[in-house]
Design an enzyme around this catalytic site. Structure first.
Site, PDB file in Angstrom:
ATOM      1  N   GLU A 333      57.352  18.893  23.431  1.00 61.51           N
ATOM      2  CA  GLU A 333      57.313  18.823  21.979  1.00 61.51           C
ATOM      3  C   GLU A 333      58.693  19.054  21.381  1.00 61.51           C
ATOM      4  O   GLU A 333      59.478  19.860  21.872  1.00 61.51           O
ATOM      5  CB  GLU A 333      56.296  19.793  21.392  1.00 61.51           C
ATOM      6  CG  GLU A 333      56.499  21.242  21.731  1.00 61.51           C
ATOM      7  CD  GLU A 333      55.373  22.138  21.186  1.00 61.51           C
ATOM      8  OE1 GLU A 333      54.231  21.671  21.064  1.00 61.51           O
ATOM      9  OE2 GLU A 333      55.677  23.305  20.894  1.00 61.51           O
ATOM     10  N   CYS A 334      58.982  18.304  20.345  1.00 65.22           N
ATOM     11  CA  CYS A 334      60.214  18.398  19.562  1.00 65.22           C
ATOM     12  C   CYS A 334      61.453  18.273  20.457  1.00 65.22           C
ATOM     13  O   CYS A 334      61.750  17.182  20.925  1.00 65.22           O
ATOM     14  CB  CYS A 334      60.226  19.672  18.731  1.00 65.22           C
ATOM     15  SG  CYS A 334      61.296  19.547  17.261  1.00 65.22           S
ATOM     16  N   GLY A 335      62.149  19.378  20.735  1.00 69.28           N
ATOM     17  CA  GLY A 335      63.337  19.286  21.580  1.00 69.28           C
ATOM     18  C   GLY A 335      63.033  18.713  22.940  1.00 69.28           C
ATOM     19  O   GLY A 335      63.826  17.941  23.507  1.00 69.28           O
ATOM     20  N   GLY A 429      55.990  14.520  21.752  1.00 71.24           N
ATOM     21  CA  GLY A 429      56.124  14.200  20.338  1.00 71.24           C
ATOM     22  C   GLY A 429      56.874  15.275  19.586  1.00 71.24           C
ATOM     23  O   GLY A 429      57.095  16.373  20.099  1.00 71.24           O
TER      24      GLY A 429
END
Length: 462
Positions: A333-335, A429
């Site tokens: 997720e994210c990073g 994501g």
């Protein structure tokens, strides 16, 4: 169920009033006195719990009503609080600031009322005299609340008695002390206005200095007595915990270093309860995934700050690309999502990444798709079947040319879009998920991890 949890909530009149400083000072002073403490942060923020961890020497959790719901928040508070003699929760923004402008849902005030936790309000006295009493009167009378006292920030020893008497006379609230400026305990800010505890030189010494001042300037006996007035906390144990039976442990590699450090403690503990043996590794310094890994977790963080170093670790990048494409259950997720993509572009240039999924990320300098939203799966994937739902939060200053289309995201204004690159073995994501928001997502991930282990006996990536 009921537990006796001595507790207070440190709220503020707004962002920047000194909530984090007061909370860290109080926790440090309690630790120096030998008291066992636990801490929580209202809302989705990862940074403040990192500071709590540095002060406490143990993890700190999050209490987020939007992500997790009321019953789960009460359970998480009880579970974390029963380990301690006193629990301190730090608020978010101002006391009444929640999801929107029209009510205080999901605010610190909502959490304090739900959990029957006494509130101590932090107020910055800088540039105020009688107006401070007007400000505090507004907070006391605005909505139903559990405000039981005030701590004054940026206040001198000489002026504290004057302010305390003014507040007592005009509002009826007692003051539980003050904090003056403590230059030796100051911490800076840089990337995105945030800074993690691991990046601060001498953080333990700074927090010790802050705790020493707090122990002298705060009414420690009064705050401990206030915490004891909190009634027993009533909660229900989540049903999913009654369905988990002790069994085998399955090794799951989890990225943990300066670039990947955003995790919800309670979500990781849920995975452990379901059988995960979380094995940390560093994408910055390690050349290989932990041997025998049956799953991979890549959390959020600051990969853009370390893009050149991450890009230079080509052995690990190739190994992760092979593992993800080969079906290793992977939750990013994210990073972590940015790291799995083709590249990250910063002001310093374009840096190739794992290339396990499509998409090129770039730093924009402004918030992108910020805020709470709800995800609904558009097809079966690693975490859920089609139609599965979970709430999430986004906070990133980067964008991508390929978000994916595995989920539909809907924000509070009703705007929707596609997001998430998914497969039966992958979720990647930008949204940050709290697995306690839908524990079935955690179970689906661990089911895939078990299948990997049972089908191949663990995978050796070296």
């Amino acid at each position: 169920m009921k537990d006796r949890i001595p507790r207070i909530l440190i709220a503020g009149t707004g962002s920047g009033c000194g909530k984090t400083t007061v909370t860290c000072g109080l926790l440090s002073a309690l630790r120096q006195s030998g008291m066992r403490t636990s801490a929580f942060k209202c809302g989705p923020d990862y940074i403040d719990p990192m500071f709590h961890k540095e002060v406490l020497g143990t993890d700190s959790g999050n209490l987020d009503l939007y992500l997790c719901g009321e019953e789960t928040v009460k359970y998480l508070l009880a579970r974390g609080g029963r380990r301690a003699e006193m629990t301190v929760t730090e608020g978010v923004m101002g006391l009444y600031d929640g999801r929107g402008f029209n009510d205080d849902r999901c605010s610190a005030n909502h959490i304090s009322r739900l959990t029957e936790t006494p509130v101590v309000l932090v107020a910055d006295v800088k540039g105020k005299s009688l107006s401070l009493a007007a400000e505090l009167s507004g907070y006391v009378n605005f909505r139903e609340n559990r405000i039981r006292g005030v701590i004054l920030n940026h206040c001198s020893a000489a002026m504290y008695p004057e302010y305390a008497e003014l507040i007592r006379r005009e509002t009826g609230l007692p003051c539980f002390g003050y904090l003056p400026n403590v230059p030796e305990a100051e911490v800076g800010s840089r990337h995105l206005g945030l800074i993690t505890a691991a990046e601060i030189a001498g953080i333990r010494q700074k927090m010790d200095a802050l705790g020493k001042v707090a122990g002298e300037c705060l009414n420690m006996d009064g705050l401990r007595a206030l915490a004891e007035t909190a009634p027993e906390l009533s909660y229900e144990e989540p049903e999913i915990l009654r369905e988990i039976s002790p069994g085998a442990r399955y090794p799951v590699a989890i990225a943990k270093d300066r670039a990947f450090c955003f995790y919800y403690r309670d979500a990781l503990e849920l995975l452990e309860q379901m059988g995960a043996e979380l094995i940390p590794f560093s994408p910055l310094t390690d050349s290989h995934l932990p041997t025998g890994s049956c799953g991979l977790i890549l959390g959020g963080g600051y990969p853009e700050l370390y893009a050149e170093t991450l890009s230079g670790n080509k052995t690990l990048l190739k190994e992760i690309r092979t593992a993800v494409r080969g079906g290793l259950p992977t939750y990013a997720e994210c990073g972590g999502f940015m790291y799995l993509g083709q590249s990250i572009t910063t002001a310093e240039g374009r840096f190739p990444m794992a290339g396990a999924i499509p998409g090129n990320s770039r730093v924009t300098g402004h918030l992108v798709r910020f805020g709470y939203k709800e995800l609904t799966a558009r097809r079966d994937n690693l975490l859920c079947r089609r139609g599965g739902r979970i709430r999430c939060h986004e906070f990133h200053y980067s964008d991508t040319d390929d978000y994916g289309d595995g989920f539909e995201a809907v924000n509070s204004r009703g705007r929707s879009w596609e997001t998430g690159q998914v497969s039966p073995s992958l979720y990647a994501g930008y949204p940050h998920l709290h697995l306690w928001g839908n524990p079935e997502f955690a179970r689906s991930f661990m089911d895939a991890v078990r299948r990997t282990a049972q089908g191949e006996g663990g995978i050796t990536w070296k």
